[in-house]
Design a protein around this motif. Structure first.
Motif, PDB file in Angstrom:
ATOM      1  N   LYS A 180       5.393   6.404   2.841  1.00  0.00           N
ATOM      2  CA  LYS A 180       5.647   6.966   4.191  1.00  0.00           C
ATOM      3  C   LYS A 180       4.438   6.348   5.121  1.00  0.00           C
ATOM      4  CE  LYS A 180       6.110  11.105   2.545  1.00  0.00           C
ATOM      5  NZ  LYS A 180       6.200  12.954   2.597  1.00  0.00           N
ATOM      6  N   SER A 181       3.472   5.469   4.476  1.00  0.00           N
ATOM      7  CA  SER A 181       2.701   4.815   5.115  1.00  0.00           C
ATOM      8  C   SER A 181       3.342   3.371   5.621  1.00  0.00           C
ATOM      9  CB  SER A 181       1.495   4.121   4.170  1.00  0.00           C
ATOM     10  OG  SER A 181       2.004   3.281   3.429  1.00  0.00           O
ATOM     11  N   LEU A 182       4.598   3.096   5.228  1.00  0.00           N
ATOM     12  CA  LEU A 182       5.524   2.121   5.604  1.00  0.00           C
ATOM     13  C   LEU A 182       4.890   0.609   5.313  1.00  0.00           C
ATOM     14  CD1 LEU A 182       6.883   3.542   9.221  1.00  0.00           C
ATOM     15  CD2 LEU A 182       7.677   3.639   6.982  1.00  0.00           C
ATOM     16  N   ARG A 183       3.934   0.901   4.534  1.00  0.00           N
ATOM     17  CA  ARG A 183       3.242  -0.466   4.015  1.00  0.00           C
ATOM     18  C   ARG A 183       3.471  -0.831   2.565  1.00  0.00           C
ATOM     19  NH1 ARG A 183      -0.105  -2.284   7.602  1.00  0.00           N
ATOM     20  NH2 ARG A 183      -0.933  -0.738   9.184  1.00  0.00           N
ATOM     21  N   TYR A 197       0.809  -1.269  -0.151  1.00  0.00           N
ATOM     22  CA  TYR A 197       0.044   0.007   0.248  1.00  0.00           C
ATOM     23  C   TYR A 197       0.878   1.116   0.225  1.00  0.00           C
ATOM     24  CZ  TYR A 197      -3.165   3.790   1.190  1.00  0.00           C
ATOM     25  OH  TYR A 197      -3.838   5.078   1.427  1.00  0.00           O
ATOM     26  N   TYR A 228       0.258   5.423  -0.286  1.00  0.00           N
ATOM     27  CA  TYR A 228      -0.363   6.824  -0.315  1.00  0.00           C
ATOM     28  C   TYR A 228      -0.785   7.136  -1.671  1.00  0.00           C
ATOM     29  CZ  TYR A 228       0.354   7.471   4.658  1.00  0.00           C
ATOM     30  OH  TYR A 228       0.355   7.429   5.922  1.00  0.00           O
ATOM     31  N   PRO A 229      -2.148   7.491  -1.861  1.00  0.00           N
ATOM     32  CA  PRO A 229      -2.526   7.790  -3.349  1.00  0.00           C
ATOM     33  C   PRO A 229      -1.659   8.645  -4.034  1.00  0.00           C
ATOM     34  CG  PRO A 229      -4.400   7.691  -1.886  1.00  0.00           C
ATOM     35  CD  PRO A 229      -3.296   7.348  -1.167  1.00  0.00           C
ATOM     36  N   ALA A 234       9.563  12.786   8.552  1.00  0.00           N
ATOM     37  CA  ALA A 234       8.514  12.287   7.946  1.00  0.00           C
ATOM     38  C   ALA A 234       9.163  11.022   7.344  1.00  0.00           C
ATOM     39  CB  ALA A 234       7.694  12.892   6.762  1.00  0.00           C
TER      40      ALA A 234
END
Lengths: 419, 268
Positions: A354-357, A19, A21-22, A199
């Motif tokens: 940056k969602s680390l996913r 995942y 981020y959009p 961030a």
């Protein structure tokens, strides 16, 4: 309809994994190869200047032959340092706002001032004080374009009396002393641009400015060795081995320091194992395998460390020619390694969400605004400028002037001395 | 040089310095007045940002993932095709494997097209799902916003009313703020070549309207209000009274102000 197709294509692109981020789902990272070139060039400036300062401030006499070459190298790269940033801006025409209405809490705004200070108050002044006497002498003997250039560069100050020359030398030394912290500040700020971004777990790191400074020293010193050896080869003269050996010693110790600090950085990251370490590990092991582990760690650091380290131990047993070969290949490896390091920091920091996913990929364009061509051109430009500088300011046909730095004697084998 | 220093000249210089310092506030007022004339602000004349403090609260348990808010935001603010000022994330957390000793299995997150048009059923079999929920995301209106801190020209700023705005006529398009935002809320607008982000529909809220996403939300998962001017039976106050709220990535010290109710630890 078109919009739906585009959305589906972006979704189906294999460049995203997990995942993201959009807003991170872009075709290439926001800061692409131009921003890799930018800290690389700036680092070369700082390193080359520190090499020159060794002569002035620390009075390392053996390095005299490369003093002017190092300063001119620093200037040639300094003139190009902001170009990649400028080309990268969405609105390059507004770039002067950084200087006119700076936002003082921004590392990038402060970099503008440090850059201006370094270019105007340190590099140009130091070169002018160092060259003033030569400009005056040359302007008397040279005619045509050269004569005009030299006459213009005297800035009308043609006093060659003893006190005036002593003042030149003194000012040069003072500027050098001021120049060393300025060089550190210059590249420290570049490191801080990345280190200040909390961030991003890859960038937000207090060691980042230090890593950038030390690697800048390494790359700049390597560049001086490279430029000196290349110049000697081009002029078909033998390099001054005493100077070369000493440069390589400094380079080796800087490289040891660099490897230690970067090793410490990774050790700390792995040991503290904060949030995001799994993502960083997987980026390092997969996406950055060739540039980080092979390029930066092995070829750019370990191999030169071994080569140059062994040279420190068994230098006397090796012929000058072989030594030069080892030196040259090591500096080329180091220069590539530091470029790889800049790539790993800048691009590596944008290969994970940056969602680390999830992860992104980067495939460099060939032509285009942020492609191979422009970055190669920007990397070649300082070398072209340096060639012009050498043609005009390190020319063998120009009359020799001994003792430009009073008290110091030019080494007989220096490119200038062999004029 | 030294013989030129007289008491008169020193006093003159001192008077000049003091005069200069005294003239500074007047100069600033003039500057502000001139800027006011030329400023292009989405807010109407007469709107005083010091009299308001806007806040958005998001109720995770109420969000049904219809994506209407994302669509409304795009239409209202002319957001480029592949960028989002707000978006919906779907979290699917699977059951732990039997005997694994874990309390939960894997977490899968997706946000196809930001959630516009809702979400297709998850590919994970229903019986394997421990829980699933939707999380609306947007600018977190940080109190110590890292994005405004790093802007080299001050083109992005925290308005006194709590909105974090970008002046697109001033932004140089360096992208530093986009890198600095930990929430992925900023993007590079390919049309204006500047940074872009949620403005809380500044052109609407300064005229007494709600942001487009709040207006359209069918399940009232988005609660919007003015902390300085609460309305009778204020929904924001009711939300704060009846929920335990949390913020995203609080550990980064950005002071996010957008309050979430019902947040799971997996949400980042």
């Amino acid at each position: 309809m078109d919009a739906t197709i585009l959305t589906n294509v972006v979704d189906a692109l294999p460049q995203f994994d997990g995942y993201v981020y959009p807003n991170e789902r872009t075709l290439h990272p926001l800061w692409s190869v131009l921003i890799v070139v930018y800290p690389y060039i700036t680092g070369l400036v700082a390193g080359a200047f520190i090499m020159a300062s060794l002569v002035r401030v620390f009075k390392v006499k053996a390095l005299e032959p490369i003093y002017r070459l190092a300063l001119l190298t620093a200037l040639a790269f300094m003139l190009c340092a902001t170009l990649p940033l400028l080309f990268h801006l969405g609105h390059p025409e507004r770039c002067f706002e950084i200087m006119m209405t700076p936002h003082f809490s921004s590392p990038m705004a402060m970099f503008g001032f440090v850059y201006a200070w370094y270019l105007m108050a340190v590099l140009l002044l130091e070169l002018w004080f160092d060259y003033r006497r030569d400009f005056v002498e040359w302007s008397r003997t040279e005619t045509g374009l050269r004569g005009i250039i030299y006459r213009a560069f005297t800035l009308g100050v043609t006093d060659l009396s003893e006190p005036a020359l002593r003042l030149d030398a003194r000012m040069g030394r003072i500027i050098s002393v001021v120049g060393i912290p300025s060089a550190f500040l210059l590249h420290g700020y570049v490191g801080f641009i990345f280190g200040s971004i909390k961030a991003n777990p890859w960038w937000g790191n207090p060691l980042m400015p230090i890593i950038f400074i030390i690697s800048a020293m390494v790359s700049g010193m390597a560049l001086c060795v490279f430029a000196y050896m290349f110049l000697c080869w081009a002029r078909r003269i033998t390099a001054d081995m005493r100077c070369l050996d000493l440069m390589i010693s400094f380079l080796f110790y800087a490289l040891v320091l660099d490897a230690a600090i970067e090793g410490l950085d990774w050790l700390h990251r792995l040991y503290s194992a904060e949030e995001g370490i799994d993502v960083l590990k997987s980026v390092a092991a997969s996406k950055l395998f060739y540039t980080l582990l092979i390029g930066q760690a092995c070829l750019g650091t370990l191999v030169p460390l071994l080569l140059l380290g062994s040279m420190q131990l068994i230098r006397r047993k090796i012929t000058e020619l072989n030594r030069r070969r080892v030196y040259f290949s090591s500096t080329v490896l180091i220069l590539m390694g530091v470029l790889a390091m800049r790539w790993n920091v800048v691009i590596g920091g944008q290969l994970f969400s940056k969602s680390l996913r999830g992860f992104m990929s980067y495939k460099m364009e060939f032509a285009g605004h942020e492609g191979w061509w422009l970055s190669l051109l920007l990397l070649a430009l300082p070398f072209i400028i340096l060639t012009v500088f050498i043609k005009y300011f390190l020319d063998r046909d120009l009359p020799t002037i001994e003792n430009v730095v009073p008290g110091a004697v030019r080494h007989p084998n220096s490119p200038e001395a062999q004029i | 040089m030294s013989e030129n220093v007289t008491r008169r000249s020193v006093l003159k210089n001192l008077a000049g310095i003091v005069g200069g310092i005294l003239a500074m506030p007047a100069g600033r007022t003039c500057k502000a007045a001139v800027q006011n004339v030329f400023a292009i602000a989405p807010a109407p004349k007469g709107y005083d940002p010091n009299q308001h403090k806007w806040l958005m609260a998001l109720d995770v348990d109420r969000c049904i993932g219809c994506g209407m808010c994302v669509e409304a935001c795009k239409a209202e603010n002319n957001v480029p095709q592949n960028n989002f000022r707000t978006w919906i994330e779907r979290y699917v957390i699977t059951r732990p494997k039997a005997g694994s000793g874990e309390s939960r299995g894997e977490t899968f997150v997706d946000s196809t097209n930001g959630g516009i048009g809702g979400f297709k059923p998850s590919l994970i079999p229903k019986e394997d799902i421990l829980k699933s929920f939707f999380v609306p995301k947007m600018c977190n209106l940080c109190e110590h916003s890292p994005c405004t801190q790093v802007c080299p020209v001050g083109a992005t700023f925290e308005a006194p009313d709590g909105a974090v705005l970008v002046d697109k006529n001033y932004c140089i398009g360096c992208g530093f703020c986009i890198q600095a935002c930990p929430y992925g809320c900023r993007f590079f607008n390919p049309e204006t070549h500047t940074a872009d982000k949620c403005t809380l529909c500044y052109h609407r809220i300064t005229r007494g309207l709600k942001p487009a996403c709040v207006e359209i939300c069918p399940s009232q998962a988005r609660i919007f209000g003015d902390l300085k001017n609460p309305v009778p039976d204020d929904p924001l106050r009711r939300f704060m009274e009846s929920n335990k709220v949390e913020e995203l990535k609080k550990s980064l010290g950005t002071g996010p102000r957008v309050a979430y109710a019902g947040l799971d630890e997996e949400v980042r």
